[in-house]
Scaffold this motif. Structure first.
Motif, PDB file in Angstrom:
ATOM      1  N   LEU A  60       0.730  -0.971  -0.468  1.00  0.00           N
ATOM      2  CA  LEU A  60      -0.134  -0.467  -0.097  1.00  0.00           C
ATOM      3  C   LEU A  60       0.673   1.112   0.171  1.00  0.00           C
ATOM      4  O   LEU A  60       0.515   2.083  -0.258  1.00  0.00           O
ATOM      5  N   GLY A  61       2.452   1.287   0.163  1.00  0.00           N
ATOM      6  CA  GLY A  61       2.733   2.317   0.084  1.00  0.00           C
ATOM      7  C   GLY A  61       3.347   2.468   1.571  1.00  0.00           C
ATOM      8  O   GLY A  61       3.209   3.962   1.890  1.00  0.00           O
ATOM      9  N   LEU A  62       2.951   2.466   2.928  1.00  0.00           N
ATOM     10  CA  LEU A  62       2.587   2.855   3.572  1.00  0.00           C
ATOM     11  C   LEU A  62       3.951   2.495   4.638  1.00  0.00           C
ATOM     12  O   LEU A  62       4.845   3.619   4.948  1.00  0.00           O
ATOM     13  N   THR A  63       4.929   1.746   3.783  1.00  0.00           N
ATOM     14  CA  THR A  63       6.493   2.233   4.790  1.00  0.00           C
ATOM     15  C   THR A  63       7.398   3.187   4.431  1.00  0.00           C
ATOM     16  O   THR A  63       8.430   3.614   3.963  1.00  0.00           O
ATOM     17  N   GLY A  64       6.878   3.486   2.716  1.00  0.00           N
ATOM     18  CA  GLY A  64       7.335   4.562   2.331  1.00  0.00           C
ATOM     19  C   GLY A  64       6.325   6.409   2.860  1.00  0.00           C
ATOM     20  O   GLY A  64       6.968   7.045   2.218  1.00  0.00           O
ATOM     21  N   LEU A  65       5.363   6.069   3.294  1.00  0.00           N
ATOM     22  CA  LEU A  65       4.643   7.111   3.892  1.00  0.00           C
ATOM     23  C   LEU A  65       5.159   8.578   4.182  1.00  0.00           C
ATOM     24  O   LEU A  65       4.752   9.337   3.125  1.00  0.00           O
ATOM     25  N   THR A  66       6.292   8.578   5.016  1.00  0.00           N
ATOM     26  CA  THR A  66       6.989   9.628   5.239  1.00  0.00           C
ATOM     27  C   THR A  66       8.758  10.144   4.461  1.00  0.00           C
ATOM     28  O   THR A  66       8.773  11.100   4.727  1.00  0.00           O
ATOM     29  N   ILE A  67       8.750   8.740   3.199  1.00  0.00           N
ATOM     30  CA  ILE A  67       9.664   9.221   2.992  1.00  0.00           C
ATOM     31  C   ILE A  67       9.989  10.446   1.748  1.00  0.00           C
ATOM     32  O   ILE A  67       8.599   9.890   1.006  1.00  0.00           O
ATOM     33  N   ASP A  68      10.795  10.728   1.373  1.00  0.00           N
ATOM     34  CA  ASP A  68      10.357  11.482   0.144  1.00  0.00           C
ATOM     35  C   ASP A  68      10.941  11.022  -1.582  1.00  0.00           C
ATOM     36  O   ASP A  68      10.565   9.501  -1.196  1.00  0.00           O
ATOM     37  N   GLU A  69       9.775  11.082  -2.162  1.00  0.00           N
ATOM     38  CA  GLU A  69      10.082  10.844  -3.733  1.00  0.00           C
ATOM     39  C   GLU A  69      10.304  10.201  -3.405  1.00  0.00           C
ATOM     40  O   GLU A  69      11.232   9.114  -5.081  1.00  0.00           O
ATOM     41  N   ASP A  70      12.393  11.034  -4.387  1.00  0.00           N
ATOM     42  CA  ASP A  70      13.403  10.812  -4.474  1.00  0.00           C
ATOM     43  C   ASP A  70      14.266   9.174  -4.013  1.00  0.00           C
ATOM     44  O   ASP A  70      14.880   9.616  -5.151  1.00  0.00           O
ATOM     45  N   HIS A  71      13.740   8.849  -3.078  1.00  0.00           N
ATOM     46  CA  HIS A  71      14.044   8.130  -2.305  1.00  0.00           C
ATOM     47  C   HIS A  71      13.287   6.604  -2.200  1.00  0.00           C
ATOM     48  O   HIS A  71      13.187   5.919  -1.564  1.00  0.00           O
ATOM     49  N   GLY A  72      11.733   6.887  -3.779  1.00  0.00           N
ATOM     50  CA  GLY A  72      10.718   6.106  -3.485  1.00  0.00           C
ATOM     51  C   GLY A  72       9.805   6.033  -2.525  1.00  0.00           C
ATOM     52  O   GLY A  72       8.614   5.124  -2.452  1.00  0.00           O
ATOM     53  N   GLY A  73       9.909   7.531  -1.774  1.00  0.00           N
ATOM     54  CA  GLY A  73       8.888   6.835  -0.901  1.00  0.00           C
ATOM     55  C   GLY A  73       7.775   7.833  -1.643  1.00  0.00           C
ATOM     56  O   GLY A  73       7.510   7.854  -2.046  1.00  0.00           O
ATOM     57  N   VAL A  74       6.342   8.358  -0.589  1.00  0.00           N
ATOM     58  CA  VAL A  74       5.317   8.902  -1.275  1.00  0.00           C
ATOM     59  C   VAL A  74       5.588  10.220  -0.093  1.00  0.00           C
ATOM     60  O   VAL A  74       4.867  11.070  -1.166  1.00  0.00           O
ATOM     61  N   GLY A  75       6.137  10.911   0.253  1.00  0.00           N
ATOM     62  CA  GLY A  75       6.511  12.163   0.905  1.00  0.00           C
ATOM     63  C   GLY A  75       4.885  12.358   1.183  1.00  0.00           C
ATOM     64  O   GLY A  75       4.663  14.095   1.089  1.00  0.00           O
ATOM     65  N   ALA A  76       4.497  12.033   1.890  1.00  0.00           N
ATOM     66  CA  ALA A  76       3.085  12.513   2.783  1.00  0.00           C
ATOM     67  C   ALA A  76       3.335  13.436   3.976  1.00  0.00           C
ATOM     68  O   ALA A  76       4.689  13.030   4.764  1.00  0.00           O
ATOM     69  N   GLY A  77       2.868  13.769   4.887  1.00  0.00           N
ATOM     70  CA  GLY A  77       2.744  14.431   6.047  1.00  0.00           C
ATOM     71  C   GLY A  77       2.371  14.246   7.325  1.00  0.00           C
ATOM     72  O   GLY A  77       1.898  13.267   7.207  1.00  0.00           O
ATOM     73  N   PRO A  78       2.683  15.300   7.990  1.00  0.00           N
ATOM     74  CA  PRO A  78       2.235  14.269   9.458  1.00  0.00           C
ATOM     75  C   PRO A  78       0.507  14.048   9.543  1.00  0.00           C
ATOM     76  O   PRO A  78       0.244  12.666  10.457  1.00  0.00           O
ATOM     77  N   VAL A  79      -0.363  14.651   8.931  1.00  0.00           N
ATOM     78  CA  VAL A  79      -1.847  13.906   8.851  1.00  0.00           C
ATOM     79  C   VAL A  79      -1.817  12.536   8.234  1.00  0.00           C
ATOM     80  O   VAL A  79      -2.546  11.941   9.125  1.00  0.00           O
ATOM     81  N   GLU A  80      -1.207  11.932   7.369  1.00  0.00           N
ATOM     82  CA  GLU A  80      -0.958  11.045   6.272  1.00  0.00           C
ATOM     83  C   GLU A  80      -0.450   9.648   7.907  1.00  0.00           C
ATOM     84  O   GLU A  80      -1.523   9.046   8.088  1.00  0.00           O
ATOM     85  N   LEU A  81      -0.283  10.108   8.796  1.00  0.00           N
ATOM     86  CA  LEU A  81       0.846   9.472   9.676  1.00  0.00           C
ATOM     87  C   LEU A  81      -0.344   9.457  10.613  1.00  0.00           C
ATOM     88  O   LEU A  81      -0.608   7.623  10.783  1.00  0.00           O
ATOM     89  N   TYR A  82      -0.474  10.510  10.952  1.00  0.00           N
ATOM     90  CA  TYR A  82      -1.743  10.419  12.197  1.00  0.00           C
ATOM     91  C   TYR A  82      -2.832   9.330  11.879  1.00  0.00           C
ATOM     92  O   TYR A  82      -3.190   8.605  12.568  1.00  0.00           O
ATOM     93  N   ALA A  83      -3.701   9.589  10.326  1.00  0.00           N
ATOM     94  CA  ALA A  83      -4.419   8.944  10.272  1.00  0.00           C
ATOM     95  C   ALA A  83      -4.322   6.877   9.961  1.00  0.00           C
ATOM     96  O   ALA A  83      -4.615   5.967  10.075  1.00  0.00           O
ATOM     97  N   SER A  84      -2.467   6.882   9.537  1.00  0.00           N
ATOM     98  CA  SER A  84      -2.360   5.362   9.887  1.00  0.00           C
ATOM     99  C   SER A  84      -2.117   4.898  10.702  1.00  0.00           C
ATOM    100  O   SER A  84      -2.277   4.182  11.003  1.00  0.00           O
ATOM    101  N   LEU A  85      -1.149   5.495  11.827  1.00  0.00           N
ATOM    102  CA  LEU A  85      -1.410   5.260  13.189  1.00  0.00           C
ATOM    103  C   LEU A  85      -2.717   4.969  14.354  1.00  0.00           C
ATOM    104  O   LEU A  85      -2.661   4.016  14.822  1.00  0.00           O
ATOM    105  N   GLN A  86      -3.445   5.730  13.820  1.00  0.00           N
ATOM    106  CA  GLN A  86      -4.494   6.030  14.653  1.00  0.00           C
ATOM    107  C   GLN A  86      -5.467   4.517  13.682  1.00  0.00           C
ATOM    108  O   GLN A  86      -5.683   3.588  14.292  1.00  0.00           O
ATOM    109  N   ALA A  87      -5.291   4.578  12.951  1.00  0.00           N
ATOM    110  CA  ALA A  87      -5.667   3.085  12.239  1.00  0.00           C
ATOM    111  C   ALA A  87      -5.254   1.426  12.767  1.00  0.00           C
ATOM    112  O   ALA A  87      -5.444   0.669  13.175  1.00  0.00           O
ATOM    113  N   ILE A  88      -3.399   1.862  12.639  1.00  0.00           N
ATOM    114  CA  ILE A  88      -3.227   0.628  13.506  1.00  0.00           C
ATOM    115  C   ILE A  88      -3.652   0.462  14.428  1.00  0.00           C
ATOM    116  O   ILE A  88      -3.716  -0.783  15.245  1.00  0.00           O
TER     117      ILE A  88
END
Length: 391
Positions: free
Chosen positions: A50-78
């Motif tokens: 789903l790309g969660l392991t790259g959620l907070t990592i920049d796109e230049d390094h294979g990630g999504v480049g998402a921010g704190p809110v997306e991490l919050y939503a993911s960890l709330q679900a976890i």
């Protein structure tokens, strides 16, 4: 300030909630924590897809480049499933440090592996008998070939038993705090693996003249980078705590409706209904504080708020949410009775993890010490960021 998730963020939450919930059914967390891995392999694979392991990592390094809110939503679900996948400890937190301090080669190698879900990295900062915010007792010594040697003891180090690398905080010969990168298999690294009070995996790691390299060139402000990364991690933890509390409340209400005493459901007893209502209020207050802190982190990341508010906001939110977490943990166990204390009980795992969060990253005590040492306790909090603009 909008404290609601937008449509995309809500969809992310629902997706992660569904993916994690598939494996964390009854007994799922007990099975995961009892395994050699410490989490569910299939869940981790799904999160990677789903790309969660790259959620907070920049796109230049294979990630999504998402921010704190997306991490919050993911960890709330976890958190809703009390899942143990190390998305924060093993990916986001080390990823922030590597991004802030690492040289281009280190970033390419390490961030790429994190984003692809091929590895986790453990941050080794806490030391036995030493305050979280104190300078490390572990030492790092430069060698003629450009490498360094590390000597010291770190504990607890979350998920060190599965980490490919360790990011070790240490003090150099000039008294400056540095972060060294050490491969877990390096000679001189000795691990004593165990489990914490919430049954997640952690280790005591002893370094005896261990060879490694500095993260970056050693000239950056490492203390500031650590402060920022730990503050972001505390804010992210409030999201997990909210997920744990809301599902703990749901499980408790369902139990009160199904469990009978004197031939009638427990939910017919007014005193228990009032206690459940108080629980709901605690959860919603905690959610508001967690979302406020997350919105602040988002504003700092976007450059619309000063970075100096990050640590104070993180500490305020962490203390507030952790106080609620203790109260909720106690109540959901009490309302379940003796079964709530068992390893086999879902509610027991929720309560244990809620209490475990309060001791994470230095715990509530370290956050309160920082608040007392700062001038933020003398300033009235603002209801909104950038109030002047909002007026």
């Amino acid at each position: 300030m909008n404290l609601d998730l937008n449509d995309d963020q809500q969809l992310l939450f629902e997706t992660v909630d569904s993916a994690v919930g598939r494996d964390y059914t009854m007994g799922g967390r007990a099975s995961a924590t009892s395994s050699d891995l410490g989490w569910n392999a299939r869940t981790w694979s799904t999160l990677t897809e789903l790309g969660l392991t790259g959620l907070t990592i920049d796109e230049d390094h294979g990630g999504v480049g998402a921010g704190p809110v997306e991490l919050y939503a993911s960890l709330q679900a976890i958190g809703r499933h009390a899942a143990t996948e190390p998305l924060l400890d093993g990916v986001a937190l080390p990823g922030w440090l590597i991004t802030d301090l690492g040289d281009p080669t280190q970033q390419k190698e390490l961030l790429g592996a994190l984003a692809a879900g091929e590895a986790t990295i453990a941050v080794a900062h806490a030391e036995p008998g030493r305050a979280w915010d104190a300078a490390p007792a572990t030492t790092v010594t430069s060698q003629d070939d450009g490498s360094v040697t590390i000597t010291g003891v770190k504990a607890p180090v979350a998920h060190a038993d599965q980490a490919s690398h360790l990011l070790v905080t240490a003090v150099d010969s000039d008294g400056r705090t540095q972060v060294a990168v050490v491969e877990s298999s390096t000679s001189g690294v000795a691990r004593a693996d165990g489990r914490t009070a919430d049954w997640t995996h952690a280790s005591q790691v002893t370094f005896t003249d261990v060879q490694g390299v500095l993260l970056g060139d050693g000239t950056a402000d490492v203390t500031a980078a650590l402060r920022s990364a730990f503050a972001r991690a505390r804010i992210a933890l409030t999201g997990e705590a909210v997920g744990l509390m809301e599902s703990g409340l749901t499980l408790t209400v369902e139990y009160l409706k199904s469990r009978k005493q004197f031939g009638v459901p427990l939910s017919t007893f007014q005193a228990l209904v009032h206690r459940a209502a108080d629980l709901y209020a605690q959860v919603e207050l905690a959610r508001s504080m967690a979302l406020y802190a997350t919105a602040t982190a988002e504003a700092v990341a976007n450059g619309t708020a000063d970075s100096d508010v990050l640590t104070s906001t993180a500490d305020d939110a962490f203390v507030f949410v952790c106080d609620a977490a203790i109260g909720v943990a106690e109540e959901i166990v009490q309302l379940h009775g003796g079964i709530g204390m068992t390893y086999e009980s879902e509610i027991g795992h929720h309560a244990a993890r809620l209490v475990g969060i309060t001791a994470t990253l230095g715990g509530v005590e370290a956050a309160r010490r920082r608040a007392v040492a700062s001038d933020t306790v003398l300033r009235a909090p603002s209801a909104l960021l950038n109030n002047a603009d909002a007026a």
